[in-house]
Write a protein that holds these residues in place. Structure first.
Motif, short mmCIF file in Angstrom:
data_model
loop_
_atom_site.label_atom_id
_atom_site.label_comp_id
_atom_site.label_asym_id
_atom_site.label_seq_id
_atom_site.Cartn_x
_atom_site.Cartn_y
_atom_site.Cartn_z
N PHE A 226 -1.00 -17.71 -49.64
CA PHE A 226 -2.43 -17.38 -49.48
C PHE A 226 -2.69 -16.75 -48.12
N LEU A 227 -2.05 -17.30 -47.10
CA LEU A 227 -2.37 -16.87 -45.73
C LEU A 227 -1.76 -15.52 -45.37
N GLY B 33 -9.06 -24.98 -56.55
CA GLY B 33 -9.35 -24.43 -55.22
C GLY B 33 -8.60 -23.14 -54.97
N ASN B 34 -7.71 -22.76 -55.88
CA ASN B 34 -6.96 -21.51 -55.67
C ASN B 34 -7.86 -20.29 -55.75
N ARG C 285 -11.07 -20.26 -54.69
CA ARG C 285 -11.76 -20.21 -53.39
C ARG C 285 -10.84 -19.60 -52.33
N LEU C 286 -9.55 -19.94 -52.40
CA LEU C 286 -8.62 -19.40 -51.41
C LEU C 286 -8.35 -17.92 -51.69
N GLY D 204 -11.34 -16.05 -50.52
CA GLY D 204 -11.79 -16.32 -49.15
C GLY D 204 -10.82 -15.87 -48.08
N ALA D 205 -9.52 -15.91 -48.37
CA ALA D 205 -8.53 -15.64 -47.32
C ALA D 205 -8.11 -14.16 -47.21
#
Lengths: 220, 486
Positions: free
Chosen positions: B194-195, B221-222, B224-225, B228-229
């Protein structure tokens, strides 16, 4: 395809021409039909109790406090209890909590705990609602999410929540708004419930009783 | 995804003999049914809500060009880009071009059946872009080189033992790790991805025409990540995902969560209205919406089939289907299986290559009863069957058998003679009272997986004529069980 060709193909499939009048869609059901279980709750006390009950049932931890200073102290204690590092959303209250907790500040990707403020909550489902201005990653990257919620921001159900969101101007809607109900969960392996898969496994709601009028519309 | 709908019979037969699949479907399949039943029992207004949801979807489909136009205007006004793909090939080409223009090397993907439908991951791999699935079920399937078998529980056909063996090989977890430990291992591995990802690709649960808002529903939550990321967010939707107003969402969100998993609310509902704005500290700088037709406008053009496009992909019809629960999703040979696949796939792919799917039903009606948007699934199954017969798509032996049956059944004297023959056949009964039919050429295929009940000792017509009910009942009905409605 161009927009015009694409939409013309769809209009053709329907036998419509672009100038045809569109009758209004059916009228949405009332709050009592969408959320019958909270329709009877008419005072703030029972609404708040229902929120606490539902949020707890879906696995959130709720701490009830009275007044702003007590809220800050409680949230800071929760941060200390759960982590050695923390990050805060872009608002004064979250920053004060982080400062008060005296744990190390860290970016969301490295922090144990994320602190933010809820815009609204939904009693029927135990949901807290967070806006983009709070930061998209504070509440999802750390394994613990601490959210401060004022009792007067609790709504009965989704119809009341979306009424608060209704606005004539497009950009008055937040670019991101998330309804959060309990911790991150999955049942992808044999339908066995497991929490904390990608988002926080622990959600703590610090619920603040405050004096003053309810927010009837979105504060800008 | 490769299309193997022509091989339904062969795939279903193989599935029935797969012991791993039997265990997995047994362990996972019933929880979704039980949970949904409890959730609906707590919602006394359920019928009114699904009537409304079905009506809004029908209204939107009837004016789809209008609502897609409004959606496009709203997304563009917010600073997003909207792209239009006529078919799967064009959809892939659009995403490839966006990835190139945005300098994307790694993509994090959230579960999107549309991306499975068009084979997006392969298309990205061809231009050197790494696409990593982040939904836990999809991640398992990507590591295991497999494809989804269910709309909301894509790895429903995997046992925990098989996941443990896969993760032991790829992530170094213990060979006997439990689901919690396996989940934590996936979390740690995917967190790094993700990052470093440049773009997040998601599907769309609902797209709100009046505001340009993209609504995404999940538990992990994947999403949202993914939204969002990375610095770019690309959402892809079929044309049928648009709804008119924000005010429609309370109903759809209530029905979707309860129908899919039996939750009163999913863990996360994200409302995304355009890209990151000035002054915001995180979120994607660019937002792309790809709207895909890929055969849907042909379904739309067919008034008898249009209702299939109301589907909100909750999976309830799969969970309640006695055929799906035995054969699993892969037997259907494409991304959409179960009852909804059996009515949607013939529309999207043509009946020629999907002729067996509408037959994969006992017409028990459970799918229609649980559909939260009131798609008349059994009616559409029958409609496809009718077209199959009219189009000459049923085997000659079946046509001959049905023709003979019609001939006999519409001639009373012939019918009477046939019941005599039927009693003669009952001479050939097995001990358990069912028919042995292996030597009957027409019945052989049909009886391979079924037992045929023995004919009654006396035909109903004879009993009716005599006016005497002398047939012994197998289980006498106790007094009070019937007729006690007072």
């Amino acid at each position: 395809m161009t927009r015009d060709d694409f939409l013309a193909r769809i209009a053709g499939a329907l036998g419509r021409s672009g100038s045809d009048v569109v009758a209004p869609p059916p009228e949405p059901p009332s709050a009592a039909v969408v959320s019958p279980s909270t329709a009877e709750l008419d005072d703030e006390g029972s609404l708040v109790l229902r929120f606490v009950e539902r949020a707890s049932a879906v696995g959130a931890i709720v701490r009830r406090v009275r007044g702003e200073s007590e809220a800050l102290a409680c949230a800071a204690a929760v941060v200390r209890e759960y982590g050695l590092s923390a990050c805060a959303a872009d608002d004064d209250r979250a920053r004060s909590i982080l400062e008060l907790s005296q744990v190390a500040a860290a970016p969301p990707a490295e922090a144990d705990v994320g602190v933010s403020t809820a815009w609204r909550a939904v009693a029927e489902t135990g949901t807290v609602v967070v806006r983009a201005e709070e930061g998209r990653l504070v509440g999802v990257l750390p394994s613990v999410h601490v959210v401060v919620l004022r009792e007067r921001d609790v709504r009965r159900g989704l119809v009341e929540l979306y009424r608060d969101l209704a606005t004539p101007a497009l950009d008055a809607l937040p670019s991101s708004l998330v309804q959060i109900t309990g911790p991150s969960r999955t049942a992808d392996i044999e339908m066995t419930l497991t929490t904390g898969v990608h988002g926080p496994g622990t959600v703590v709601v610090v619920l603040v009783a405050t004096a003053g009028p309810r927010n009837e519309r979105s504060p800008e | 995804m490769e299309i193997a709908t022509e091989r339904f019979q062969e795939l279903a037969r193989a599935a029935l003999q797969d012991p791993q699949l039997r265990i997995a479907m047994e362990r996972g399949g019933s929880a979704l049914v039980t949970n949904r039943r409890a959730a609906m029992a707590a919602l006394p207004t359920y019928e009114a809500l699904r009537t409304y949801a079905g009506a809004v979807k029908a209204h939107t489909l009837d004016h789809l060009d209008h609502y897609l136009g409004r959606l496009t205007d709203a997304v563009e006004a917010l600073g997003g880009s909207v792209h239009f793909a006529g078919d799967a090939h064009e959809a892939n080409a659009i995403v490839q071009e966006i990835a190139r223009a945005e300098g994307v090397r790694t993509v994090v993907k959230s579960k999107s059946m549309l991306s499975e439908e068009i084979g997006l991951n392969d298309a990205l791999a061809r231009v050197g872009v790494e696409a990593v699935e982040t939904d836990l079920g999809e991640y398992i399937l990507q590591l295991g080189d497999d494809v989804p078998s269910h709309l909301i529980a894509p790895a429903l056909h995997w046992t925990r033992e098989r996941v443990a063996a896969l993760f032991a090989e790829h992530l170094g977890t213990a060979a006997d790790a439990d689901p919690a430990a396996l989940t934590q291992a996936a979390r740690a591995e995917l967190r790094r991805t993700f990052l470093r990802a440049d773009m997040g690709i998601t599907g769309v649960n609902f797209a709100v025409a009046e505001t340009g808002t993209i609504v995404l529903v999940e538990n992990e939550g994947n999403i949202r990540l993914s939204t969002g990321a990375p610095r770019v967010h690309l959402a892809m939707m079929g044309i049928e995902k648009v709804i008119p107003r924000l005010a429609d969402l309370p109903t759809f969100l209530t029905l979707l969560a309860r129908s899919a998993t039996g939750q009163s609310a999913s863990s996360y509902v994200s409302l995304i209205t355009g890209p990151r704005r000035a002054g915001e500290r995180d979120g994607p700088e660019r937002f792309h919406l790809v709207i895909v037709d890929a055969g849907r406008s042909a379904v739309l053009a067919d008034p008898k089939l249009r209702d299939a496009l109301r589907c909100i992909r909750c999976g309830a019809c799969l969970n309640h289907c006695p055929v799906y629960r035995e054969v699993g999703g892969h037997a259907y040979g494409w991304v959409y299986g179960g009852p909804i696949g059996a009515i949607l796939d013939p529309g999207l792919l043509g009946l020629e290559r999907t002729r067996d799917l509408p037959q994969a039903s006992s017409l028990c009606g459970a799918c229609g009863d649980v559909c939260p948007v009131r798609i008349p699934i059994p009616d559409l199954l029958v409609e496809h069957r009718r077209r199959g017969v009219e189009g000459g798509l049923v085997p000659a032996s079946e046509r001959a058998a049905m023709g003979a049956f019609t001939f006999v059944a519409t001639r009373p004297s012939l019918w009477e003679a046939s019941t005599v023959a039927g009693r003669a056949i009952s001479q050939l009964l097995r001990d358990d009272g069912s028919l042995r039919g292996g030597w009957l050429p027409l019945l052989r295929d049909w009886l391979r997986e079924r037992d045929f009940p023995a004919p009654a000792q006396r035909a109903f017509r004879d009993r009716w004529r005599d006016g005497v009910d002398d047939e012994p009942t197998a289980t006498p009905i106790a007094a009070g069980e019937v007729g006690s409605s007072s």
